[in-house]
Write a protein that holds these residues in place. Sequence first.
Motif, mmCIF file in Angstrom:
data_model
loop_
_atom_site.group_PDB
_atom_site.id
_atom_site.type_symbol
_atom_site.label_atom_id
_atom_site.label_comp_id
_atom_site.label_asym_id
_atom_site.label_seq_id
_atom_site.Cartn_x
_atom_site.Cartn_y
_atom_site.Cartn_z
ATOM 1 N N GLN A 2 38.337 -19.946 -40.832
ATOM 2 C CA GLN A 2 38.919 -20.440 -39.808
ATOM 3 C C GLN A 2 36.734 -21.612 -39.427
ATOM 4 O O GLN A 2 37.190 -22.461 -39.062
ATOM 5 C CB GLN A 2 38.433 -19.529 -38.277
ATOM 6 C CG GLN A 2 39.514 -18.293 -38.175
ATOM 7 C CD GLN A 2 39.135 -17.195 -37.260
ATOM 8 O OE1 GLN A 2 37.821 -17.060 -37.047
ATOM 9 N NE2 GLN A 2 40.209 -16.743 -36.409
ATOM 10 N N LYS A 16 41.415 -12.627 -34.592
ATOM 11 C CA LYS A 16 43.052 -13.074 -34.565
ATOM 12 C C LYS A 16 43.948 -11.651 -34.186
ATOM 13 O O LYS A 16 43.426 -10.798 -34.550
ATOM 14 C CB LYS A 16 43.454 -13.801 -35.434
ATOM 15 C CG LYS A 16 43.975 -15.552 -36.001
ATOM 16 C CD LYS A 16 43.973 -15.615 -36.366
ATOM 17 C CE LYS A 16 43.945 -17.063 -36.789
ATOM 18 N NZ LYS A 16 44.696 -18.015 -37.898
ATOM 19 N N SER A 50 38.878 -24.279 -41.017
ATOM 20 C CA SER A 50 39.827 -24.821 -41.266
ATOM 21 C C SER A 50 40.524 -25.624 -39.335
ATOM 22 O O SER A 50 41.234 -26.439 -38.984
ATOM 23 C CB SER A 50 41.123 -23.673 -40.455
ATOM 24 O OG SER A 50 40.710 -22.935 -40.122
ATOM 25 N N ARG A 60 44.706 -18.307 -26.698
ATOM 26 C CA ARG A 60 45.160 -18.478 -27.689
ATOM 27 C C ARG A 60 44.206 -19.540 -27.582
ATOM 28 O O ARG A 60 44.042 -20.624 -27.090
ATOM 29 C CB ARG A 60 46.278 -18.965 -27.048
ATOM 30 C CG ARG A 60 47.241 -17.749 -27.092
ATOM 31 C CD ARG A 60 48.649 -18.370 -26.214
ATOM 32 N NE ARG A 60 50.021 -17.619 -26.231
ATOM 33 C CZ ARG A 60 50.475 -17.113 -24.998
ATOM 34 N NH1 ARG A 60 49.657 -17.836 -23.571
ATOM 35 N NH2 ARG A 60 50.840 -16.581 -25.000
ATOM 36 N N ASP A 61 45.107 -20.217 -29.215
ATOM 37 C CA ASP A 61 44.170 -21.704 -29.844
ATOM 38 C C ASP A 61 45.206 -22.730 -29.779
ATOM 39 O O ASP A 61 45.895 -22.457 -28.775
ATOM 40 C CB ASP A 61 43.492 -21.151 -31.409
ATOM 41 C CG ASP A 61 44.636 -21.203 -31.805
ATOM 42 O OD1 ASP A 61 45.966 -21.168 -32.073
ATOM 43 O OD2 ASP A 61 44.333 -20.875 -33.846
ATOM 44 N N SER A 62 44.634 -23.534 -30.412
ATOM 45 C CA SER A 62 46.034 -25.320 -30.530
ATOM 46 C C SER A 62 46.719 -24.971 -31.328
ATOM 47 O O SER A 62 48.070 -25.512 -30.986
ATOM 48 C CB SER A 62 45.080 -26.177 -30.180
ATOM 49 O OG SER A 62 44.421 -26.084 -31.981
ATOM 50 N N GLN A 63 47.069 -24.122 -32.000
ATOM 51 C CA GLN A 63 48.177 -23.919 -33.380
ATOM 52 C C GLN A 63 49.221 -22.658 -32.345
ATOM 53 O O GLN A 63 49.824 -22.550 -32.563
ATOM 54 C CB GLN A 63 47.717 -23.801 -34.680
ATOM 55 C CG GLN A 63 47.400 -24.485 -35.200
ATOM 56 C CD GLN A 63 46.020 -25.328 -34.447
ATOM 57 O OE1 GLN A 63 44.730 -24.299 -34.210
ATOM 58 N NE2 GLN A 63 45.557 -26.802 -34.621
ATOM 59 N N GLY A 64 48.508 -22.210 -31.005
ATOM 60 C CA GLY A 64 49.740 -21.124 -30.339
ATOM 61 C C GLY A 64 48.430 -19.972 -31.016
ATOM 62 O O GLY A 64 49.607 -19.031 -30.798
ATOM 63 N N SER A 65 48.040 -19.727 -32.261
ATOM 64 C CA SER A 65 47.579 -18.494 -32.614
ATOM 65 C C SER A 65 47.125 -17.505 -30.956
ATOM 66 O O SER A 65 46.080 -18.210 -30.805
ATOM 67 C CB SER A 65 46.251 -18.510 -33.558
ATOM 68 O OG SER A 65 47.396 -18.967 -35.179
#
Length: 277
Positions: free
Chosen positions: A273, A259, A276, A206-211
């Motif tokens: 990405q 993703k 972003s 998971r990344d910091s944005q929850g993806s």
Amino acid sequence: EWGRVMGQPLFVPPKATVELSDIALHHRLAVEHLAFANGFPITTMRVSAGSSLLVPGLRILPPRPPSNGLVVNLPERLAYFFRDGRFRGYYPLSIGDEALEGGRFQTPSGTYGVIEKIKNPTWYPPAWAKDRRPVPPGPNNPLGERWIGLSLPRTGIHGTNDPLNVGNSVTHGCMRTHPALLRQLYEQIRVGDTVRIEYEVARLGRDSQGSTYIVNFPDVYKKQSSLARAKGLLKQSKIAPGRDNIEEIFKLELGVPVKIRGQGSLYEEWIQQSHSF
């Protein structure tokens, strides 16, 4: 378990013919990482002007790392270094040969400790060597300039007098990295640090944005199907993939996190990405 996603993919447009080894070293990777990500044969050494080269800087960190030490993922050919519970960097590795003498030189999984650090080591050839005479420090020494010895007998992380082999499965069980990178690791790692060697052909993150992401790697030691493991993790995640061709992506074994809910062109996703993060 979920690892933390960090970094970003990078696209390098060579303005002239360039050596993949130079690009790999600059980004702390091996030529094999570039080859897998771009679909090149692993024997590819150069890319020409006009190419668009994907540098797989997006990684999923191993879950539950030691507070101080390394986590090595053999199929990924990468070691992740942690100090005081924080990720500090990764290092590309050569690992044990998968087939030589029936696979007896495969690097074993397990949890070990750093027991010694030696600058300019002498190499004492083991029983498999044809010439058993010690090799002093210098350009002919296969250990390179630094040796980090593990509690696993006769096994360690060391440099090499053949940096182009970093990333291959060519050793007799030890792990090699580029001399310039090993000098950095040598100064940071300490006797007593943990070295956890894993065999993970797929990983969730998971990344910091929850993806949510998934990545898979070639099954170098033929221990577990990379495709089957990736499909199993996807099922365990209970997240419906956004692409109908997710299984075809797994089959490519790109070694680049994807993703799970991503849609459309994978190339366009990585382009987005890269701007972003």
